[in-house]
Design an enzyme around this catalytic site. Structure first.
Site, PDB file in Angstrom:
ATOM      1  N   ASN A  33     104.329 -27.388  25.029  1.00  0.00           N
ATOM      2  CA  ASN A  33     104.365 -27.813  26.425  1.00  0.00           C
ATOM      3  C   ASN A  33     105.586 -27.211  27.086  1.00  0.00           C
ATOM      4  O   ASN A  33     106.570 -26.931  26.413  1.00  0.00           O
ATOM      5  CB  ASN A  33     104.505 -29.337  26.506  1.00  0.00           C
ATOM      6  CG  ASN A  33     103.188 -30.042  26.303  1.00  0.00           C
ATOM      7  OD1 ASN A  33     102.123 -29.459  26.446  1.00  0.00           O
ATOM      8  ND2 ASN A  33     103.271 -31.311  25.977  1.00  0.00           N
ATOM      9  N   LYS A  82      99.785 -45.432  33.402  1.00  0.00           N
ATOM     10  CA  LYS A  82     100.338 -45.180  32.059  1.00  0.00           C
ATOM     11  C   LYS A  82     101.216 -46.332  31.611  1.00  0.00           C
ATOM     12  O   LYS A  82     101.219 -46.719  30.451  1.00  0.00           O
ATOM     13  CB  LYS A  82     101.171 -43.885  32.066  1.00  0.00           C
ATOM     14  CG  LYS A  82     100.317 -42.653  31.894  1.00  0.00           C
ATOM     15  CD  LYS A  82     101.118 -41.374  31.909  1.00  0.00           C
ATOM     16  CE  LYS A  82     100.134 -40.214  31.999  1.00  0.00           C
ATOM     17  NZ  LYS A  82     100.775 -38.929  32.126  1.00  0.00           N
TER      18      LYS A  82
END
Ligand code: CTP
Length: 398
Positions: free
Chosen positions: A210, A337
Site C-alpha cells: 500500500n 469503520k
C-alpha cells in the site's frame, strides 16, 4: 516544527570539545521556535567564539559576570527571569561539581544558583572522568537536587578513547528539550502502534503493498513517547528513523505485523492502528522468482487478518484507536469503520489531504461525535490526537 515556540531558553556552554556541537544545538533550538540566550564560561568561549552563537541565536551572548550591558547590571538574575529552562550543554565535570556545591564564581554558575526555572544538564567528558566516583556522586546529587540529566552517551571520544561520556547529539538534545516541555498526559501508559505499509510477497523479489510513508504513525509514536508513554511501534518497511523513546519492532507482511502486535499487547493500555495494512496477500507466494511469459497471469489473493478488529474484539482489549484514509464520503466511511470495529476513537482523513505529505487534515470520531482538527504538520496533528486520546482515557477511567 514550532514545538518550542514562545519558550525562552538559557543555553550554558562550558569548556569541552563538544562545545562545537552547541552551535548546531542553538540552530536547532531556534528552528524549533525557541528564543535562545547563550552564556559561555571562559572555557566555553575558547572553543567557539560568541560571534557564532550570536549569529545563530539572534541574541547577545553573555560571558562575564561583570558585563554591564544589562540596564541594572544584573545579568546573573535577569537572564533567567522569564526563562523556561537553563540548559547546560556541554556540561564539564567541573561545572557539575560547582553546581552541586552551589558555587557561583562566574556568570553561568551564578545564574544557575539564582534561577527559578528548571535546569537541564548534558554532561560531556572523558570516560575516566565520567566514571570517577566523584563525578558519579555529583551527578546523582545534581539529579536529587531536581536537575534533569541528559545522557551522556557511549562512543568515540575526542581524546581517542572509547566509552561513556560523549555528549548527546544536538538532535537528541533537541528531542529531550521538546519532550521535557510536553505535558505527561500518557504517563504510566503503554501504547502499541502499527505504522507504515505492509509488503505481501509474490515471490522473493516482488510483492503487493500500500502507499504509506509511515510519517503519521511515527509522529504519533513520538507524540505518545513525549507524553510519557511506554511506546512499542510495530512498523512495516518505511526507512524512517526510530522515534526517540519508542521501541520498534520491524515487520514486512500483515501476518508478521499481527504476530508482533499480539506479542507486544500484554500490559498495553492503548492500541493505535495507523498502518496501511494490505487487505490481501498472494495465496501461494512462489519460493523462487517467477519467470515472465507472454500468457496472462492470474494472482490468487487471500484476505489478511484485520489486526485492529482482532485487537478490539479481545476480552482484554486496550483502548483502541483506528485510522481511516478515504478518497470520498469521509464521515460515512469513518464512522462506519469505527462502529464495525467497535472502536472508541477513530482518526479519519481524505487521502488527498495527507498521503505522503508532511501535513495532514484530519477529523476525530468518537462516541460524542466528530471533531475536526485544523490542517497542521503531522507532528502537531499527532499531539492533538494524543490530547484527545488522553481526555477520553481520563473519562473512561472515571
Ligand atoms: N487495519 C488493520 N488490519 C487490516 C486492515 C486495516 O489493523 N488488515 C486497520 C488500519 O491500521 C486502520 C483501520 O484498520 O486503523 C482502517 O483500515 P482500512 O484499511 O481503511 O479499513 P478496512 O476495514 O480495510 O476498509 P477498506 O479497505 O474497505 O476501506
Amino acid at each position: 516544527m514550532c514545538e518550542l515556540k514562545g519558550r525562552k531558553l538559557v543555553l550554558g556552554v562550558t569548556g569541552g570539545v563538544a562545545a562545537y556541537k552547541a552551535a548546531e544545538l542553538v540552530r536547532l533550538l531556534g528552528k524549533a521556535g525557541a528564543d535562545v540566550h547563550v552564556v559561555l564560561t571562559e572555557g566555553g568561549a575558547r572553543f567557539v567564539t560568541p560571534v557564532t552563537y550570536q549569529a545563530l541565536s539572534g541574541n547577545r551572548v553573555w560571558t562575564d559576570l561583570w558585563d554591564a550591558r544589562m540596564d541594572n547590571n544584573m545579568a546573573h538574575i535577569d537572564l533567567t527571569r522569564g526563562a523556561d529552562a537553563v540548559l547546560i550543554a556541554p556540561a564539564t565535570a567541573d561545572v557539575i561539581a560547582k553546581l552541586v556545591q552551589g558555587r557561583a564564581d562566574d556568570l553561568l554558575t551564578t545564574l544557575s544558583l539564582a534561577r527559578e526555572c528548571p535546569l537541564l544538564v548534558a554532561p560531556a567528558m572523558n570516560r575516566q572522568m565520567w566514571e570517577h566516583p566523584a563525578t558519579q556522586r555529583n551527578v546523582a546529587q545534581l539529579a536529587a537536587d531536581g536537575a534533569t540529566v541528559l545522557g551522556p552517551a557511549a562512543g568515540d571520544q575526542a581524546c581517542g578513547e572509547v566509552g561513556m561520556g560523549r555528549m548527546l547529539e544536538p538532535e537528541e538534545l533537541l528531542e529531550h528539550v521538546i519532550a521535557f516541555f510536553q505535558p505527561k498526559l500518557l504517563a504510566g501508559r503503554k501504547v502499541v502502534l502499527t505504522a507504515g505499509p505492509t509488503f505481501e510477497a509474490i515471490d522473493p523479489v516482488r510483492g503487493i503493498t500500500n502507499t504509506s510513508s509511515g510519517k503519521m504513525g511515527y509522529a504519533l509514536a513520538q507524540a505518545c513517547a513525549r507524553a510519557g508513554a511506554e511506546v512499542v511501534l510495530v512498523s512495516g518497511p518505511t526507512g524512517l528513523p526510530v522515534p526517540a523513546g519508542a521501541r520498534r519492532a520491524d515487520v514486512r507482511s500483515a501476518l508478521q505485523m499481527r504476530d508482533a502486535v499480539m506479542a507486544a499487547l500484554p500490559g498495553a493500555d492503548v492500541f493505535i492502528g495507523v498502518a496501511a495494512v494490505a487487505d490481501y496477500r498472494p495465496a501461494d507466494a512462489a519460493e523462487h522468482k517467477v519467470k515472465k511469459s507472454s500468457a496472462d497471469m492470474t494472482l490468487r489473493l487471500t484476505p489478511n487478518p484485520d489486526i485492529l478488529a482482532e485487537v478490539a474484539a479481545r476480552a482484554d482489549a486496550p483502548f483502541c484507536v483506528g485510522f481511516a484514509a478515504e478518497s470520498r464520503d469521509l464521515d460515512a466511511y469513518a464512522e462506519g469503520k469505527r462502529r464495525a470495529k467497535r472502536l472508541p476513537m477513530l482518526v479519519g482523513n481524505l487521502v488527498q489531504d495527507g498521503l505522503g505529505s508532511d501535513d495532514n487534515l484530519v477529523i476525530l470520531y468518537d462516541d460524542a461525535g466528530r471533531h475536526p482538527l485544523e490542517r497542521a504538520p503531522k507532528t502537531v496533528v499527532a499531539r492533538r490526537i494524543v490530547e484527545h486520546l488522553a481526555g477520553l482515557l481520563k473519562t473512561a477511567a472515571n
